[in-house]
Enzyme design. Structure first.
Site, PDB file in Angstrom:
ATOM      1  N   ALA A 182     -17.660  12.340  16.547  1.00 18.33           N
ATOM      2  CA  ALA A 182     -19.078  12.443  16.193  1.00 18.33           C
ATOM      3  C   ALA A 182     -19.903  12.723  17.438  1.00 18.33           C
ATOM      4  CB  ALA A 182     -19.549  11.163  15.512  1.00 18.33           C
ATOM      5  N   LEU A 218     -23.068  16.063  17.371  1.00 14.94           N
ATOM      6  CA  LEU A 218     -24.388  16.126  18.015  1.00 14.94           C
ATOM      7  C   LEU A 218     -24.456  15.278  19.272  1.00 14.94           C
ATOM      8  CD1 LEU A 218     -27.105  17.543  17.413  1.00 14.94           C
ATOM      9  CD2 LEU A 218     -27.856  15.434  16.311  1.00 14.94           C
ATOM     10  N   CYS A 219     -23.308  15.164  19.952  1.00 16.65           N
ATOM     11  CA  CYS A 219     -23.268  14.482  21.250  1.00 16.65           C
ATOM     12  C   CYS A 219     -23.691  13.020  21.184  1.00 16.65           C
ATOM     13  CB  CYS A 219     -24.141  15.211  22.278  1.00 16.65           C
ATOM     14  SG  CYS A 219     -23.625  16.911  22.545  1.00 16.65           S
ATOM     15  N   CYS A 220     -23.392  12.345  20.086  1.00 24.56           N
ATOM     16  CA  CYS A 220     -23.667  10.919  19.990  1.00 24.56           C
ATOM     17  C   CYS A 220     -22.889  10.336  18.826  1.00 24.56           C
ATOM     18  CB  CYS A 220     -25.152  10.649  19.797  1.00 24.56           C
ATOM     19  SG  CYS A 220     -25.940  11.706  18.579  1.00 24.56           S
ATOM     20  N   ILE A 221     -22.606   9.007  18.878  1.00 21.42           N
ATOM     21  CA  ILE A 221     -21.908   8.376  17.775  1.00 21.42           C
ATOM     22  C   ILE A 221     -22.834   8.300  16.566  1.00 21.42           C
ATOM     23  CG2 ILE A 221     -20.423   7.061  19.319  1.00 21.42           C
ATOM     24  CD1 ILE A 221     -22.089   4.587  18.614  1.00 21.42           C
TER      25      ILE A 221
END
Length: 233
Positions: free
Chosen positions: A135, A140-143
């Protein structure tokens, strides 16, 4: 690190923006309910494996609880290269390998998967994003809960507790990152889910907590139940 997030109804438009729009062949839903109409849920995957894709136990638990709740599920993933491939026996990147997020996610979907570019908010009541480092690396570069914090200002989410408590919550520091983005972090146990009624976002800690697998399964069940309630199903 993993947590599960769901967007419901009016906020589903956020999900459709995670990949560029271009044509692909739609696939049939993986599961469908029996006679009564169920909620139409998009499950968005980010690969196959906790260190470089979707956390498999979380994805499986989501599917089990959606099936039990009579939902119609369609699975999506972006047709893009993975950021990298991790050898899960070592927890280290495998420099010589490259893999595709859609192809890897198809393993979880048993082949019944659609390019994320084809996801339309008009066709679904909710979208669920299982956790896993994919994720962060491939979407989108975030959990998953931080993803919500980045795209919905002031949203309420949970990643569990805010202190490590002797290692039970090893990723407790994520709560501060959520607050730094202008979101509100709500402390919840691993078997609980938090509902942001205003933004129609539901989150549960899942593998943010070091605990037995059945507790994580129960927390995901609580989240799915709240999602279906928000959908009116």
């Amino acid at each position: 690190m993993a947590a599960v997030r769901a967007l419901v109804a009016s906020r589903l438009l956020s999900a459709s923006a995670f990949a560029p729009l271009h044509a692909s062949t739609p696939r049939a839903p993986l599961h469908s309910s029996a006679p009564r109409p169920g909620a139409r849920v998009a499950l968005v995957l980010s690969g196959c494996g906790v260190y470089d894709g979707t956390e498999l136990h979380e994805a499986s638990a989501v599917l089990v609880h959606l099936s039990r709740g009579g939902a119609e599920v369609q699975i999506f993933a972006p047709d893009i290269p993975q950021m990298h491939v991790v050898d899960h026996t070592k927890g280290q990147p495998s420099e010589s390998e490259t893999r595709n997020v859609l192809t890897e996610s198809a393993r979880i979907a048993r082949g019944k998967i659609t390019n994320l570019a084809r996801l339309s908010a008009a066709n679904h009541d909710a979208a669920i994003f299982p956790g896993g480092f994919g994720a962060a690396k491939n979407l989108l570069c975030c959990i998953a809960p931080v993803l919500a914090a980045r795209v919905l200002h002031g949203v309420e989410v949970t990643v569990g507790h805010e202190q490590e408590e002797g290692g039970k919550w090893p990723y407790a520091g994520t709560a501060e990152a959520i607050k730094a983005l202008g979101a509100k972090h709500c402390v919840k146990g691993v078997t609980e889910a938090h509902v942001d009624q205003k933004n129609k976002v539901v989150t549960t800690p899942a593998f943010m907590c070091e605990t037995e697998l059945h507790h994580i399964h129960d927390g995901i069940g609580a989240m799915v139940k709240k999602v279906l309630e928000l959908c009116g199903k």
